[in-house]
Motif scaffolding. Structure first.
Motif, PDB file in Angstrom:
ATOM      1  N   UNK A 477      51.642  34.714  38.284  1.00  0.00           N
ATOM      2  CA  UNK A 477      50.600  35.702  38.605  1.00  0.00           C
ATOM      3  C   UNK A 477      49.227  35.063  38.776  1.00  0.00           C
ATOM      4  N   UNK A 478      48.555  35.467  39.870  1.00  0.00           N
ATOM      5  CA  UNK A 478      47.185  35.029  40.125  1.00  0.00           C
ATOM      6  C   UNK A 478      46.218  36.212  40.145  1.00  0.00           C
ATOM      7  N   UNK A 479      46.685  37.364  40.635  1.00  0.00           N
ATOM      8  CA  UNK A 479      45.857  38.576  40.655  1.00  0.00           C
ATOM      9  C   UNK A 479      46.587  39.687  39.888  1.00  0.00           C
ATOM     10  N   UNK A 480      45.872  40.297  38.948  1.00  0.00           N
ATOM     11  CA  UNK A 480      46.451  41.383  38.157  1.00  0.00           C
ATOM     12  C   UNK A 480      45.449  42.530  38.055  1.00  0.00           C
ATOM     13  N   UNK A 481      45.858  43.703  38.512  1.00  0.00           N
ATOM     14  CA  UNK A 481      45.006  44.886  38.484  1.00  0.00           C
ATOM     15  C   UNK A 481      45.706  45.984  37.685  1.00  0.00           C
ATOM     16  N   UNK A 505      41.267  39.466  37.474  1.00  0.00           N
ATOM     17  CA  UNK A 505      41.782  40.416  36.475  1.00  0.00           C
ATOM     18  C   UNK A 505      40.911  41.662  36.462  1.00  0.00           C
ATOM     19  N   UNK A 506      41.564  42.817  36.566  1.00  0.00           N
ATOM     20  CA  UNK A 506      40.862  44.101  36.527  1.00  0.00           C
ATOM     21  C   UNK A 506      41.549  45.002  35.508  1.00  0.00           C
ATOM     22  N   UNK A 507      40.834  45.323  34.424  1.00  0.00           N
ATOM     23  CA  UNK A 507      41.350  46.238  33.408  1.00  0.00           C
ATOM     24  C   UNK A 507      40.320  47.350  33.178  1.00  0.00           C
ATOM     25  N   UNK A 508      39.717  47.826  34.234  1.00  0.00           N
ATOM     26  CA  UNK A 508      38.692  48.870  34.148  1.00  0.00           C
ATOM     27  C   UNK A 508      39.272  50.181  33.625  1.00  0.00           C
ATOM     28  N   UNK A 525      41.108  29.511  34.850  1.00  0.00           N
ATOM     29  CA  UNK A 525      41.057  29.630  36.309  1.00  0.00           C
ATOM     30  C   UNK A 525      40.463  30.952  36.777  1.00  0.00           C
ATOM     31  N   UNK A 526      40.109  31.821  35.836  1.00  0.00           N
ATOM     32  CA  UNK A 526      39.615  33.157  36.181  1.00  0.00           C
ATOM     33  C   UNK A 526      38.296  33.066  36.952  1.00  0.00           C
ATOM     34  N   UNK A 527      38.282  33.718  38.118  1.00  0.00           N
ATOM     35  CA  UNK A 527      37.077  33.724  38.967  1.00  0.00           C
ATOM     36  C   UNK A 527      36.471  35.124  39.086  1.00  0.00           C
ATOM     37  N   UNK A 528      37.296  36.147  38.923  1.00  0.00           N
ATOM     38  CA  UNK A 528      36.830  37.530  39.051  1.00  0.00           C
ATOM     39  C   UNK A 528      37.338  38.333  37.864  1.00  0.00           C
ATOM     40  N   UNK A 529      36.427  38.960  37.144  1.00  0.00           N
ATOM     41  CA  UNK A 529      36.779  39.772  35.973  1.00  0.00           C
ATOM     42  C   UNK A 529      36.080  41.119  36.073  1.00  0.00           C
ATOM     43  N   UNK A 530      36.860  42.192  36.046  1.00  0.00           N
ATOM     44  CA  UNK A 530      36.299  43.541  36.165  1.00  0.00           C
ATOM     45  C   UNK A 530      36.722  44.376  34.962  1.00  0.00           C
ATOM     46  N   UNK A 531      35.730  44.845  34.191  1.00  0.00           N
ATOM     47  CA  UNK A 531      35.972  45.657  32.995  1.00  0.00           C
ATOM     48  C   UNK A 531      35.029  46.857  32.977  1.00  0.00           C
ATOM     49  N   UNK A 532      34.920  47.533  34.091  1.00  0.00           N
ATOM     50  CA  UNK A 532      34.047  48.696  34.178  1.00  0.00           C
ATOM     51  C   UNK A 532      34.588  49.842  33.327  1.00  0.00           C
ATOM     52  N   UNK A 533      33.675  50.624  32.768  1.00  0.00           N
ATOM     53  CA  UNK A 533      34.025  51.777  31.930  1.00  0.00           C
ATOM     54  C   UNK A 533      34.904  51.383  30.761  1.00  0.00           C
ATOM     55  N   UNK A 534      34.646  50.209  30.210  1.00  0.00           N
ATOM     56  CA  UNK A 534      35.310  49.763  28.984  1.00  0.00           C
ATOM     57  C   UNK A 534      34.255  49.656  27.877  1.00  0.00           C
ATOM     58  N   UNK A 535      34.700  49.443  26.650  1.00  0.00           N
ATOM     59  CA  UNK A 535      33.775  49.344  25.525  1.00  0.00           C
ATOM     60  C   UNK A 535      33.341  47.896  25.312  1.00  0.00           C
TER      61      UNK A 535
END
Length: 558
Positions: A477-481, A505-508, A525-535
């Motif tokens: 796995x390289x991209x996980x949403x 990785x997106x776990x918004x 290796x993570x280049x993009x991390x999205x955690x919108x609307x998280x604590x």
């Protein structure tokens, strides 16, 4: 030395080689040894874990000590080219260091999107003279004045000036003497008009021309009618182009690629393209066409790529059915996009003979389970887009024999856990997009059979930490949403902490907290991390980025 320098060229470097005493191998080797420190463990090497070559070490050392050098003109061109490329890649090139490359006979200068490029830089660029073969100054502040200096570089074959808003019609006039140009790109150049395109008339060796998003060129294609070597023309998103413009390119019989997305081309305009028998790539996305245009398109025997997405294609009448049926003669077709059209199951029967298809897109079409029966024979299919269709679990049984399938999008469909199990035999799948409103933790047990999976999207709401246990061993796995799954907690981050290949990785919209961020530290290796609307807080995410994730380029929220 390096890909740029080892290429075979049509134009030889006879003039450069006649320069007095400049390219003696022995002197260049001596210079390299003098620049190399006897022991320096701090020399940066871009590929971690790989033993650097002597040249890598020398170039890295020169970059570190760039302030000590005023000129590289005595070096062999291959070496000065490597040094130049290194300075650009490491963002160490500036007004001062650039001066050292005066008269270096560089062949390739790629400074597109590089900050600070202006007319003064072109003075150094033009000093490369007859050696310069390719130049990219996209997104720069170069003006007509700077472009005029390129007259000193008559052998340029490739020129990119995308997003250069300070280059006008007058500047284009300076290009008319560059008759060796084979590739020219002026994407999104809002100043260029049809009149300025007169400068293209003399570019008789042009093979590729890119005018994407040039919104003032209506009437200008007439200046291309004598460019008989032209093979690729991109006028995507030029909404000024109409049927009246198409006659001007109808005689360009060597055209192999034609990009006309979102132009105002109708069926009448397509009729004017009848003579382009070599067309292999045709993009008409968003043009106001009907199924009648397919009668002309079926006359392109070399066609391999056809995009008719977001057109007005419909299969609701007998006349349209006969037109769609003509597609079966396109036996070389590999990519077909019919997304966002009024296509139903009845249409798919006309596609079953296209046995060389590798990519098929029915996004938002009115197809269902029965239509997929016609895809059973498309054994070369690698990509299938079924998002927002009427396809459900029963239809997926028709796909079980497509052993080469690598990508499938089933988002916004009625596919359930049972349907997902019908795909378990397709072990070649690398990309899977599911709507997790109907996929549960139990269904995710099927995911474990996709050992080659590189991209997984499970958005929607039904997945919990228990289901994520089925993902933790997918080492490719390289991209996980996993966004929109509100039951996910910090446990999820702990479970996926072993997926060290992840780049995105997106776990918004989940229950992730600051405490869980520590589990992301192994994901180097993570280049993009999205955690919108998280604590989580921006401050803690920034700390994580600085302390443990050096390759992280984009963090949301910031």
């Amino acid at each position: 030395m390096g890909g740029a320098c080892s290429r075979k060229r049509d134009l030889l470097d006879e003039v450069a080689l006649r320069r007095s005493g400049r390219y003696y191998k022995s002197s260049s080797a001596k210079w390299l040894l003098l620049t190399l420190p006897r022991c320096n463990t701090n020399v940066s090497v871009r590929e971690q874990g790989k033993c650097p070559s002597l040249m890598d070490l020398c170039v890295a050392k020169v970059r570190e000590d760039i302030k000590n050098y005023s000129s590289f003109s005595v070096l062999p061109r291959d070496i000065s080219q490597l040094i130049f490329n290194e300075l650009v890649a490491s963002h160490c090139l500036n007004d001062v260091s650039l001066e050292a490359f005066q008269d270096c006979a560089l062949q390739d200068i790629w400074i597109g999107e590089y900050p600070g490029v202006k007319d003064g830089w072109i003075r150094i660029v033009s000093s490369q003279g007859e050696s310069l073969l390719s130049l990219d100054i996209s997104c720069s502040d170069v003006t007509d004045t700077g472009l005029s200096l390129l007259k000193k570089c008559p052998n340029v074959q490739s020129l990119k000036c995308n997003y250069c808003d300070q280059i006008s019609d007058y500047g284009l006039g300076h290009l008319s003497g560059l008759s060796n140009l084979t590739s020219l790109s002026f994407k999104r150049s809002n100043v260029i008009t049809a009149d300025g395109m007169r400068a293209f008339t003399n570019l008789v060796n042009l093979v590729n021309l890119d005018l994407e998003r040039c919104l003032k060129i209506h009437g200008g294609l007439v200046h291309l009618k004598d460019l008989k070597k032209l093979e690729s023309l991109n006028i995507k998103y030029c909404n000024c182009i109409t049927d009246a413009d198409i006659g001007s390119i109808s005689g360009l019989t060597n055209l192999k690629e034609l990009q006309m997305s979102c132009c105002k081309i109708t069926d009448a305009g397509i009729t004017q393209l009848k003579g382009l028998s070599k067309l292999a790539h045709l993009n008409l996305e968003g043009c106001p066409l009907t199924a009648a245009c397919l009668k002309v398109i079926s006359g392109f025997p070399s066609l391999m790529f056809l995009n008719l997405s977001r057109c007005s294609i419909s299969d609701d009448g007998s006349e349209n059915f006969s037109a769609l049926q003509k597609l079966k003669v396109l036996q070389k077709l590999k990519v077909l996009n019919l997304g966002f059209n009024s296509i139903s199951d009845a249409c798919l029967v006309h596609l079953k003979d296209l046995i060389n298809l590798e990519s098929l897109n029915f996004d938002s079409c009115s197809i269902g389970n029965e239509g997929l029966l016609n895809l059973k024979g498309l054994l070369k299919l690698k990509s299938l887009e079924l998002s927002d269709t009427g396809v459900g679990s029963n239809g997926l049984s028709h796909l079980s024999g497509l052993s080469n399938l690598e990508s499938i999008n089933l988002s916004f469909t009625s596919v359930t856990d049972g349907g997902l199990r019908k795909l378990s035999g397709l072990t070649s799948i690398k990309s899977l997009n599911l709507d997790s409103r109907l996929i549960t933790d139990a269904g995710l047990a099927t995911i474990t059979s996709f050992k080659k999976l590189q991209s997984l999207e499970l958005c929607g709401g039904s997945i919990t930490d228990a289901g994520v246990k089925n993902i933790k061993d997918l080492k490719s796995l390289k991209q996980l949403n996993l966004s929109q799954n509100s039951h996910l907690t910090d446990k999820t981050l702990e479970l996926i902490s072993g997926l060290t290949g992840l780049t995105s990785l997106n776990v918004s919209n989940s229950r992730i907290t600051n405490a869980g961020l520590r589990h992301l530290k192994p994901l180097k290796n993570l280049r993009l991390l999205t955690l919108e609307s998280c604590k989580v807080t921006a401050n803690e995410m920034k700390k994580l980025q600085l302390s443990a994730l050096p390759n992280l380029l984009s963090v949301r929220p910031e």
